[in-house]
Each structure stands twice: as structure tokens, then as C-alpha cells.
Design a protein around this motif. Structure first.
Motif, PDB file in Angstrom:
ATOM      1  N   ALA A  17     -29.652 -14.859  78.199  1.00 25.95           N
ATOM      2  CA  ALA A  17     -28.551 -13.891  78.125  1.00 25.95           C
ATOM      3  C   ALA A  17     -27.321 -14.503  77.466  1.00 25.95           C
ATOM      4  CB  ALA A  17     -28.210 -13.375  79.519  1.00 25.95           C
ATOM      5  N   LEU A  18     -26.996 -15.734  77.827  1.00 27.57           N
ATOM      6  CA  LEU A  18     -25.848 -16.412  77.217  1.00 27.57           C
ATOM      7  C   LEU A  18     -26.085 -16.681  75.733  1.00 27.57           C
ATOM      8  CD1 LEU A  18     -25.045 -18.937  80.090  1.00 27.57           C
ATOM      9  CD2 LEU A  18     -23.661 -16.954  79.405  1.00 27.57           C
ATOM     10  N   THR A  19     -27.304 -17.042  75.387  1.00 28.69           N
ATOM     11  CA  THR A  19     -27.654 -17.284  73.982  1.00 28.69           C
ATOM     12  C   THR A  19     -27.540 -15.996  73.176  1.00 28.69           C
ATOM     13  OG1 THR A  19     -29.127 -19.083  74.646  1.00 28.69           O
ATOM     14  CG2 THR A  19     -29.470 -18.133  72.445  1.00 28.69           C
ATOM     15  N   LEU A  20     -28.021 -14.889  73.745  1.00 28.41           N
ATOM     16  CA  LEU A  20     -27.939 -13.602  73.052  1.00 28.41           C
ATOM     17  C   LEU A  20     -26.495 -13.144  72.898  1.00 28.41           C
ATOM     18  CD1 LEU A  20     -30.968 -11.800  74.734  1.00 28.41           C
ATOM     19  CD2 LEU A  20     -30.852 -12.703  72.397  1.00 28.41           C
ATOM     20  N   ALA A  21     -25.664 -13.401  73.894  1.00 30.08           N
ATOM     21  CA  ALA A  21     -24.246 -13.048  73.792  1.00 30.08           C
ATOM     22  C   ALA A  21     -23.589 -13.827  72.656  1.00 30.08           C
ATOM     23  CB  ALA A  21     -23.538 -13.324  75.115  1.00 30.08           C
ATOM     24  N   LYS A  22     -23.950 -15.093  72.525  1.00 29.24           N
ATOM     25  CA  LYS A  22     -23.408 -15.911  71.438  1.00 29.24           C
ATOM     26  C   LYS A  22     -23.901 -15.390  70.085  1.00 29.24           C
ATOM     27  CE  LYS A  22     -22.308 -20.238  71.950  1.00 29.24           C
ATOM     28  NZ  LYS A  22     -22.327 -21.707  72.124  1.00 29.24           N
ATOM     29  N   ALA A  23     -25.173 -15.011  70.015  1.00 30.31           N
ATOM     30  CA  ALA A  23     -25.716 -14.456  68.770  1.00 30.31           C
ATOM     31  C   ALA A  23     -24.999 -13.171  68.395  1.00 30.31           C
ATOM     32  CB  ALA A  23     -27.216 -14.202  68.926  1.00 30.31           C
ATOM     33  N   GLN A  24     -24.735 -12.331  69.395  1.00 28.67           N
ATOM     34  CA  GLN A  24     -24.048 -11.065  69.140  1.00 28.67           C
ATOM     35  C   GLN A  24     -22.636 -11.309  68.595  1.00 28.67           C
ATOM     36  OE1 GLN A  24     -23.603  -8.483  72.564  1.00 28.67           O
ATOM     37  NE2 GLN A  24     -23.769  -6.694  71.243  1.00 28.67           N
ATOM     38  N   LYS A  25     -21.924 -12.291  69.150  1.00 28.58           N
ATOM     39  CA  LYS A  25     -20.578 -12.628  68.668  1.00 28.58           C
ATOM     40  C   LYS A  25     -20.610 -13.100  67.225  1.00 28.58           C
ATOM     41  CE  LYS A  25     -18.457 -13.807  73.062  1.00 28.58           C
ATOM     42  NZ  LYS A  25     -17.894 -14.882  73.896  1.00 28.58           N
ATOM     43  N   LYS A  26     -21.713 -13.730  66.833  1.00 28.38           N
ATOM     44  CA  LYS A  26     -21.847 -14.225  65.459  1.00 28.38           C
ATOM     45  C   LYS A  26     -22.393 -13.167  64.506  1.00 28.38           C
ATOM     46  CE  LYS A  26     -22.384 -19.028  66.717  1.00 28.38           C
ATOM     47  NZ  LYS A  26     -22.028 -20.065  65.786  1.00 28.38           N
ATOM     48  N   GLY A  27     -22.677 -11.970  65.037  1.00 30.37           N
ATOM     49  CA  GLY A  27     -23.168 -10.886  64.198  1.00 30.37           C
ATOM     50  C   GLY A  27     -24.653 -10.937  63.911  1.00 30.37           C
ATOM     51  N   ILE A  28     -25.382 -11.732  64.658  1.00 30.11           N
ATOM     52  CA  ILE A  28     -26.833 -11.804  64.465  1.00 30.11           C
ATOM     53  C   ILE A  28     -27.463 -10.627  65.178  1.00 30.11           C
ATOM     54  CG2 ILE A  28     -28.907 -13.171  64.900  1.00 30.11           C
ATOM     55  CD1 ILE A  28     -27.032 -15.656  64.922  1.00 30.11           C
ATOM     56  N   GLN A  29     -28.174  -9.803  64.429  1.00 32.67           N
ATOM     57  CA  GLN A  29     -28.726  -8.564  64.988  1.00 32.67           C
ATOM     58  C   GLN A  29     -29.884  -8.092  64.127  1.00 32.67           C
ATOM     59  OE1 GLN A  29     -29.087  -6.748  67.405  1.00 32.67           O
ATOM     60  NE2 GLN A  29     -28.029  -4.826  67.387  1.00 32.67           N
ATOM     61  N   PRO A  30     -31.009  -7.834  64.659  1.00 31.54           N
ATOM     62  CA  PRO A  30     -31.515  -8.137  66.000  1.00 31.54           C
ATOM     63  C   PRO A  30     -31.963  -9.591  66.076  1.00 31.54           C
ATOM     64  CG  PRO A  30     -33.239  -7.069  64.748  1.00 31.54           C
ATOM     65  CD  PRO A  30     -32.020  -7.135  63.849  1.00 31.54           C
ATOM     66  N   VAL A  31     -32.424  -9.990  67.248  1.00 34.61           N
ATOM     67  CA  VAL A  31     -32.882 -11.362  67.486  1.00 34.61           C
ATOM     68  C   VAL A  31     -34.391 -11.337  67.687  1.00 34.61           C
ATOM     69  CG1 VAL A  31     -32.759 -13.319  69.067  1.00 34.61           C
ATOM     70  CG2 VAL A  31     -30.688 -12.031  68.512  1.00 34.61           C
ATOM     71  N   LEU A  32     -35.086 -12.210  66.981  1.00 34.34           N
ATOM     72  CA  LEU A  32     -36.535 -12.335  67.124  1.00 34.34           C
ATOM     73  C   LEU A  32     -36.855 -13.523  68.010  1.00 34.34           C
ATOM     74  CD1 LEU A  32     -39.478 -11.622  66.326  1.00 34.34           C
ATOM     75  CD2 LEU A  32     -39.195 -13.218  64.415  1.00 34.34           C
ATOM     76  N   ILE A  33     -37.691 -13.284  69.008  1.00 33.59           N
ATOM     77  CA  ILE A  33     -38.124 -14.349  69.909  1.00 33.59           C
ATOM     78  C   ILE A  33     -39.639 -14.448  69.821  1.00 33.59           C
ATOM     79  CG2 ILE A  33     -38.211 -15.128  72.294  1.00 33.59           C
ATOM     80  CD1 ILE A  33     -35.606 -13.678  72.750  1.00 33.59           C
ATOM     81  N   THR A  34     -40.131 -15.661  69.644  1.00 32.92           N
ATOM     82  CA  THR A  34     -41.575 -15.882  69.629  1.00 32.92           C
ATOM     83  C   THR A  34     -41.950 -16.679  70.870  1.00 32.92           C
ATOM     84  OG1 THR A  34     -41.379 -17.894  68.318  1.00 32.92           O
ATOM     85  CG2 THR A  34     -41.696 -15.831  67.113  1.00 32.92           C
TER      86      THR A  34
END
Length: 73
Positions: A17-34
Motif C-alpha cells: 500500500a505504501l509503495t502504491l501510494a508512492k507510485a501514485q504520487k509519481k504519476g505511475i498509473q497503472p502498476v503491474l505486479i508479477t
């Protein structure tokens, strides 16, 4: 990765959740998880953070889930 002594306490879910929040702040959208589909703990962590199975990769034993950050729980 959560060390064995700390598993089952929600740490992996919080870490993602914290990693995704950081990604969202950086404008990374969507996030792929393998992940390896046999790793049930990883599947649960991803799903608790809004992941949905989108495909099973052509790479053996690897699944993918995309997380749309605008729909994070």
C-alpha cells in the motif's frame, strides 16, 4: 519480502500500500505486479490492495495483476 517471523501480521499488505501510494504520487498509473501463482500470501496481499488477475504470462509460473491506483481501497 517480509521476513518469516513477521508474516501474517499485515506487513506485506501495508508495504505494498505504501509503495502504491508512492507510485501514485509519481504519476505511475497503472502498476503491474508479477508473482508466482503458488505464492498464496502474495496473491492475498495484491488482492487486498486492489489487484485483479489480468493474464497468465507466457513465462512459466508467472502471473500478472494490474492495480489501477484511482481504485485503491
Amino acid at each position: 519480502m517480509v521476513r518469516p517471523a513477521d508474516r501474517g501480521q499485515g506487513n506485506g499488505t501495508q508495504l505494498l500500500a505504501l509503495t502504491l501510494a508512492k507510485a501514485q504520487k509519481k504519476g505511475i498509473q497503472p502498476v503491474l505486479i508479477t508473482y508466482h501463482p503458488a505464492n498464496r500470501a502474495s496473491v492475498k496481499v495484491i488482492q487486498k490492495n486492489g489487484g485483479a488477475l489480468t493474464s497468465k504470462s507466457y513465462v512459466p509460473r508467472i502471473n500478472q495483476q494490474w492495480i489501477e491506483l484511482g481504485t485503491m481501497p
